[in-house]
Design an enzyme around this catalytic site. Structure first.
Site, mmCIF file in Angstrom:
data_model
loop_
_atom_site.group_PDB
_atom_site.id
_atom_site.type_symbol
_atom_site.label_atom_id
_atom_site.label_comp_id
_atom_site.label_asym_id
_atom_site.label_seq_id
_atom_site.Cartn_x
_atom_site.Cartn_y
_atom_site.Cartn_z
ATOM 1 N N ALA A 48 -1.038 1.672 15.874
ATOM 2 C CA ALA A 48 -0.647 2.927 15.214
ATOM 3 C C ALA A 48 0.162 2.632 13.950
ATOM 4 O O ALA A 48 0.992 3.433 13.544
ATOM 5 C CB ALA A 48 0.155 3.796 16.184
ATOM 6 N N SER A 92 5.632 6.179 20.791
ATOM 7 C CA SER A 92 6.037 7.275 19.905
ATOM 8 C C SER A 92 5.216 7.257 18.609
ATOM 9 O O SER A 92 4.915 8.317 18.048
ATOM 10 C CB SER A 92 7.535 7.168 19.582
ATOM 11 O OG SER A 92 7.804 5.911 19.006
ATOM 12 N N LYS A 121 0.807 -1.226 0.000
ATOM 13 C CA LYS A 121 0.000 0.000 0.000
ATOM 14 C C LYS A 121 0.842 1.279 0.000
ATOM 15 O O LYS A 121 0.492 2.260 -0.649
ATOM 16 C CB LYS A 121 -0.970 -0.003 1.186
ATOM 17 C CG LYS A 121 -2.104 -1.013 1.005
ATOM 18 C CD LYS A 121 -3.111 -0.959 2.134
ATOM 19 C CE LYS A 121 -4.216 -1.969 1.901
ATOM 20 N NZ LYS A 121 -5.270 -1.902 2.909
HETATM 21 P P1 ATR Z 1 -0.755 -2.746 9.627
HETATM 22 O O1 ATR Z 1 -0.343 -2.178 8.317
HETATM 23 O O2 ATR Z 1 -1.627 -3.961 9.533
HETATM 24 O O3 ATR Z 1 -1.303 -1.726 10.550
HETATM 25 P P2 ATR Z 1 1.755 -2.552 10.964
HETATM 26 O O4 ATR Z 1 1.967 -1.244 10.319
HETATM 27 O O5 ATR Z 1 2.895 -3.524 11.038
HETATM 28 O O6 ATR Z 1 0.592 -3.352 10.257
HETATM 29 O O7 ATR Z 1 1.164 -2.290 12.434
HETATM 30 C C1 ATR Z 1 0.941 -3.321 13.333
HETATM 31 C C2 ATR Z 1 0.306 -2.753 14.596
HETATM 32 O O8 ATR Z 1 0.087 -3.842 15.530
HETATM 33 C C3 ATR Z 1 1.216 -1.764 15.318
HETATM 34 O O9 ATR Z 1 0.431 -0.805 15.963
HETATM 35 C C4 ATR Z 1 1.913 -2.661 16.329
HETATM 36 O O10 ATR Z 1 2.431 -1.999 17.456
HETATM 37 P P3 ATR Z 1 3.930 -1.379 17.415
HETATM 38 O O11 ATR Z 1 3.798 -0.080 16.650
HETATM 39 O O12 ATR Z 1 4.284 -1.183 18.819
HETATM 40 O O13 ATR Z 1 4.773 -2.393 16.681
HETATM 41 C C5 ATR Z 1 0.780 -3.558 16.740
HETATM 42 N N1 ATR Z 1 1.312 -4.772 17.377
HETATM 43 C C6 ATR Z 1 1.957 -5.787 16.750
HETATM 44 N N2 ATR Z 1 2.335 -6.719 17.656
HETATM 45 C C7 ATR Z 1 1.939 -6.262 18.875
HETATM 46 C C8 ATR Z 1 2.019 -6.769 20.213
HETATM 47 N N3 ATR Z 1 2.614 -7.938 20.502
HETATM 48 N N4 ATR Z 1 1.474 -6.032 21.219
HETATM 49 C C9 ATR Z 1 0.864 -4.847 20.965
HETATM 50 N N5 ATR Z 1 0.753 -4.320 19.715
HETATM 51 C C10 ATR Z 1 1.277 -5.012 18.687
#
Ligand code: ATR
Length: 280
Positions: free
Chosen positions: A138, A165, A75
């Site tokens: 996020a 952040s 994307k």
């Molecule tokens: P997408 O495009 O599907 O949003 P991404 O950009 O990789 O995928 O985002 C994944 C989201 O899931 C992020 O908000 C991530 O948190 P971080 O920014 O801290 O990485 C969240 N996420 C993934 N694994 C996580 C976990 N074990 N606990 C909490 N949040 C998680």
């Protein structure tokens, strides 16, 4: 150049590009919409590996493709690879659809946010104006959702993320659109919320966000942007177990973003309820 697409002159050619792509429902959805109007088209799912998007787009244009949907992981690349970008794509920093203009120019757009809002308001009949919304995550999915949710006029939108952040960055970027603030899971503030949207990728690995159950009440609607064949996700199962008013997965959002793309490409508004029902 690899040979990704199978474009023939007999029918207008559409596709969805991503990796993995095997389980995409987009061909089924677009063919169902097309059948409502007796439109004949070809719609394929095409696997394109990470880092090959712009090369694939060149082939698509050269071979005479009409328009494409774009999904994970392309994307952001799709947004970066085109000649022209819509305002919605600019806000999301990502594109889920690329159309070809009259002179062959590539135009990126993003119907994900519109699909989410349409599912929440029209299909689920949730009142977003004046509501308190908690958004979990996020990343890319959350970034697309924030501006769309804010323009519906909630009284508060809280973005909570493991990496604080990134939540702060989102809140700062979109602060001019409405009342949005960032928070950590351990210090979200007063609950419960009217709507909780899971935009993390955790459901993919069968996990749930570390959310205190006090944020869910008998008046809380819980929404997972991920979808499954039976509508259940780990997050929604957890929400039900702690007493949520209602739960829905992202199948409606998927169909509504497709409907928005279809209406732009074909100038006709398809019926979505029948397609959502048949996919269930
Ligand atoms: P997408 O495009 O599907 O949003 P991404 O950009 O990789 O995928 O985002 C994944 C989201 O899931 C992020 O908000 C991530 O948190 P971080 O920014 O801290 O990485 C969240 N996420 C993934 N694994 C996580 C976990 N074990 N606990 C909490 N949040 C998680």
């Amino acid at each position: 150049m690899a040979n990704w697409f199978h474009i023939t002159p007999d029918r207008p050619y559409f596709c969805v590009v991503g990796s993995p792509i095997e389980h995409s429902k987009s061909p089924q959805i677009h063919q169902a919409f097309a059948a409502q109007f007796g439109i004949e088209l070809r719609y394929e799912k095409i696997k394109v590996e990470q880092n090959y998007f712009s090369e694939a787009l060149k082939e698509f244009v050269a071979e005479g493709g009409r328009a494409m949907n774009v999904t994970v992981p392309h994307k952001e690349d799709a947004y970066a690879s085109v000649d022209i970008r819509s305002e919605r794509a600019d806000l999301a920093g990502a594109a889920n659809m690329i159309s070809l203009g009259r002179d062959g120019e590539t135009i990126a757009d993003n119907s994900d946010g519109a699909g989410l809002i349409r599912d929440l308001q029209t299909n689920l009949r949730l009142e977003l104006r004046g509501s308190r919304i908690l958004l979990l995550g996020a990343g890319g999915a959350a970034r697309g959702a924030v501006p769309s949710l804010l323009t519906q006029g909630p009284s508060e939108l809280v973005v909570v993320n493991r990496t604080g952040s990134k939540a702060k960055e989102l809140a700062e970027r979109f602060g001019s659109l409405g009342p949005v603030r960032a928070a950590e899971y351990s210090s979200i503030g007063d609950g419960p919320y009217g709507l909780i949207v899971n935009a993390t990728s955790l459901s993919l690995s069968g996990e749930t966000p570390p959310l205190d159950p006090n944020y869910v009440s008998a008046n809380t609607w819980c929404y997972d942007m991920m979808y499954t064949s039976n509508g259940r996700t780990p997050f929604l199962d957890w929400c039900r177990s702690v007493g949520a008013a209602g739960c829905s997965d992202g199948l409606g959002m998927l169909v509504e973003q497709a409907a928005n793309a279809f209406s732009i490409w074909h100038g006709k508004e398809p019926d979505t309820a029948s397609v959502i029902n048949s996919l269930r």
